[in-house]
Structures are given as structure tokens and as C-alpha cells.
Design an enzyme around this catalytic site. Structure first.
Site, PDB file in Angstrom:
ATOM      1  N   LYS A   1      60.860 -22.544  58.162  1.00  0.00           N
ATOM      2  CA  LYS A   1      61.405 -21.264  58.625  1.00  0.00           C
ATOM      3  C   LYS A   1      60.831 -21.034  60.026  1.00  0.00           C
ATOM      4  CE  LYS A   1      62.463 -16.701  56.810  1.00  0.00           C
ATOM      5  NZ  LYS A   1      63.912 -16.700  57.020  1.00  0.00           N
TER       6      LYS A   1
HETATM    7  N1  PMP Z   1      68.647 -19.603  54.488  1.00  0.00           N
HETATM    8  C1  PMP Z   1      68.249 -19.070  55.659  1.00  0.00           C
HETATM    9  C2  PMP Z   1      68.651 -19.729  56.936  1.00  0.00           C
HETATM   10  C3  PMP Z   1      67.467 -17.910  55.664  1.00  0.00           C
HETATM   11  O1  PMP Z   1      67.068 -17.372  56.827  1.00  0.00           O
HETATM   12  C4  PMP Z   1      67.110 -17.309  54.439  1.00  0.00           C
HETATM   13  C5  PMP Z   1      66.283 -16.057  54.439  1.00  0.00           C
HETATM   14  N2  PMP Z   1      64.924 -16.346  54.442  1.00  0.00           N
HETATM   15  C6  PMP Z   1      67.559 -17.891  53.249  1.00  0.00           C
HETATM   16  C7  PMP Z   1      68.327 -19.050  53.325  1.00  0.00           C
HETATM   17  C8  PMP Z   1      67.200 -17.309  51.920  1.00  0.00           C
HETATM   18  O2  PMP Z   1      65.854 -17.540  51.616  1.00  0.00           O
HETATM   19  P1  PMP Z   1      64.999 -16.517  50.766  1.00  0.00           P
HETATM   20  O3  PMP Z   1      65.713 -16.333  49.470  1.00  0.00           O
HETATM   21  O4  PMP Z   1      63.687 -17.174  50.592  1.00  0.00           O
HETATM   22  O5  PMP Z   1      64.930 -15.256  51.528  1.00  0.00           O
END
Ligand code: PMP
Length: 310
Positions: free
Chosen positions: A163
Site C-alpha cells: 500500500k
Molecule cells: N484495493 C485498493 C487499491 C485499496 O486502496 C483498498 C483500500 N485499502 C482496497 C483494495 C481494500 O482493502 P481493505 O479492505 O484492506 O481496505
């Protein structure tokens, strides 16, 4: 006269071990992250639960933050437990019952140039109140989306499972294109042309009673809400399969939905202006959504140990 919409606001931001007033939480213009995107972050939620402010899967978010930092060769000067404590401290100091939590670890001011290795690793944690990410009616009515003309980054370009701040330029392109085209969100395909994910959400489709979602090899982020959906499916004896998904399956799915910390579990009602089945929220989506909100809002037992009170 300002035309800039107001942003979030809370009282304090945690910066490198100290709580500082929101308006004083600044970083220098020469910070490496601003020029080269060399930061990693998390987006987490604290829910207003009848027993108090409940951090949702915060340990998993902190772990992912450390994993993203590792990919960028950044050493965080705290343990995961210390970061968890800092998050708790920030939420408490801001007296918020529910909020979004944004920890960021980044390369700060130091030598200028692409090489990040000599710049200090810094960290802040901001929290603020945040409502429904894709609009107030999104959870019940569903959202209209398009397939983006932008591809999700290929695995040999960026590291999609990290991330990483810089990765979100790709997401921003897709989001701008979607919004300006009259859609709430864009779904990006991966480098092979298979379905990857939304600009900030994982994607699921339902067909003939089975739930399908793209695998890690489709350049997705390893979503924590995605993992919740898998666990809920298994509990409900709904078959869930990770497999490459061709674009056209989006047009013939019985149900489609997004998962994400910000988006939670949001139904998709059309793709490229083709209605998803009858164009509303499907029954499996609704069951998964209810099961999810029942846990975070305290109507059901937290049997997966997702919650931890501030
Ligand atoms: N994909 C992307 C590109 C994201 O930014 C997010 C948000 N964090 C998600 C998927 C979903 O991840 P999460 O459920 O951990 O928030």
C-alpha cells in the site's frame, strides 16, 4: 473567495511520537515522499459499537503497514504493538467514537534525488470522521461503475500488494476518469486484461450461487475487508473462489460488489451502463453486507475477533 472544499479536521495528529495540533501537523516541502511517492499507508476504521469505540482489524492493518514498509526498505522505528498503542492514543485524544484512521510511514526531508535510502523514515497518524465513501445511498442502492481505460500496475513495475503512496497515482487516474464520466468508481483490469480491482476497493462477483474474486496475481491489494468477505462466505457455506476473471463476466454476473475499509461492502448496480442482473443489490451481497455490519455495529457476536476496543 475559495472554491476548495473543506477537508477533514480533528484536534490532534500523532507525529513521530507526539500529538500535535491538527493545523500544525506539517511536513517540509523537500520531503522525499512529496517528490517521489516514497511512503506507505493504511486506511482503517474505528466503529461506534455499543461497548465503545471499536478498532476494526487494526492488528491486521498495522501488520500490512509493516509489510508495505518492508517492500520499500523502510525500517519503522517502533514495534507493531507500539504503533497500535499510538493509534489508540490518537483516537482517544481526538475523542472520536467512530473514525477513519490513516497511519503514514514516509521518507522525509534529507538529500534530494530519487535515492530514498538516506532520507529519514518518519511517521504520522491522522484520524477523522468519515461517512460513506461511495455516497449515502451506495450501500442500499448500489453504485454505477465503468471498466477503466487505465490498467492496474503490472507486477514487474510497482509492487501492487504494497500500500504504497506512489501506487495511488494509478488509482487517481482511474478515479478521475470514472467520476468525470459520471460513474462512482472504475474497475481496473490487470496487465493480462483480467479484472483486478477498483481504485480503492477489491471486487467480487456472484454467479450461479458462487462468489468469485481475483487472485493476488491479478495485481490486487490484499484487502482486509476482502478477507472478511471470504470468512463470512465460508461461515455461510457459500463457495468462494479466487480465480482470474475475464472482463465480460462483469456484464453477466448475477451480483457484483466492492469491499474495502472505506467502501465497506458496497453493491455495484451497473458496469459500463449495463445493469447487473436487475440493477439492484443482490441477495448474497445483502447477506454478506448484513453479516459484516452486524459484527462492526455490535448486533452480532464478534466470533472472528475483528474488534478491539480503544
Ligand atoms: N484495493 C485498493 C487499491 C485499496 O486502496 C483498498 C483500500 N485499502 C482496497 C483494495 C481494500 O482493502 P481493505 O479492505 O484492506 O481496505
Amino acid at each position: 473567495m475559495s472554491t476548495v472544499p473543506s477537508g477533514p479536521k480533528a484536534d490532534f495528529v500523532w507525529m513521530d511520537g507526539e500529538l500535535v495540533a491538527w493545523d500544525d501537523a506539517k511536513i517540509h516541502v523537500t520531503a522525499h515522499v512529496i517528490h517521489y511517492g516514497s511512503g506507505v499507508f493504511e486506511g482503517c476504521r474505528v466503529y461506534a459499537h455499543p461497548k465503545g469505540a471499536a478498532m476494526f482489524r487494526m492488528r491486521d492493518h498495522v501488520r500490512r503497514l509493516f509489510e508495505s514498509a518492508r517492500m520499500l526498505r523502510m525500517e519503522i522505528g517502533y514495534s507493531q504493538e507500539e504503533v497500535l498503542d499510538a493509534i489508540r492514543q490518537t483516537v482517544k485524544a481526538n475523542k472520536l467514537k467512530s473514525c477513519y484512521v490513516r497511519p503514514v510511514v514516509y521518507r522525509g526531508a534529507g538529500p534530494m534525488g530519487v535515492n530514498p535510502l538516506r532520507n529519514p523514515v518518519k511517521m504520522f497518524i491522522a484520524v477523522w470522521e468519515w461517512g460513506k465513501y461511495l455516497g449515502d445511498d451506495a450501500l442500499t442502492q448500489g453504485v454505477d461503475v465503468c471498466v477503466s481505460s487505465f490498467r492496474r500496475m503490472a507486477p514487474n513495475t510497482h509492487l501492487p500488494m504494497g500500500k504504497v503512496c506512489g501506487n495511488y497515482v494509478n488509482s487517481s487516474f482511474a478515479k478521475m476518469e470514472a467520476l468525470l464520466g459520471g460513474f462512482a468508481e472504475g474497475i481496473l483490469l490487470d496487465h493480462n486484461g483480467h479484472v483486478s480491482e477498483g481504485s480503492g476497493e477489491n471486487v467480487f462477483l456472484v454467479r450461479d450461487g458462487r462468489v468469485l474474486t481475483p487472485p493476488f496475481t491479478s495485481s490486487i491489494l490484499s484487502g482486509i475487508t476482502r478477507n472478511c468477505v471470504s470468512k463470512l462466505c465460508r461461515e455461510m457455506n457459500i463457495e468462494i473462489v479466487e480465480q482470474p476473471i475475464p472482463r465480460e463476466m462483469l456484464y453477466i454476473a448475477d451480483e457484483l460488489f466492492f469491499s474495502g475499509t472505506a467502501a465497506e461492502v458496497t453493491p455495484i448496480r451497473s458496469v459500463d451502463r449495463i445493469a447487473v442482473a436487475n440493477g439492484g443489490r443482490g441477495p448474497i451481497t445483502e447477506r454478506l453486507q448484513s453479516a459484516f455490519f452486524d459484527v462492526v455495529e455490535g448486533r452480532a457476536v464478534d466470533r472472528f475477533e475483528w474488534l478491539e476496543f480503544v
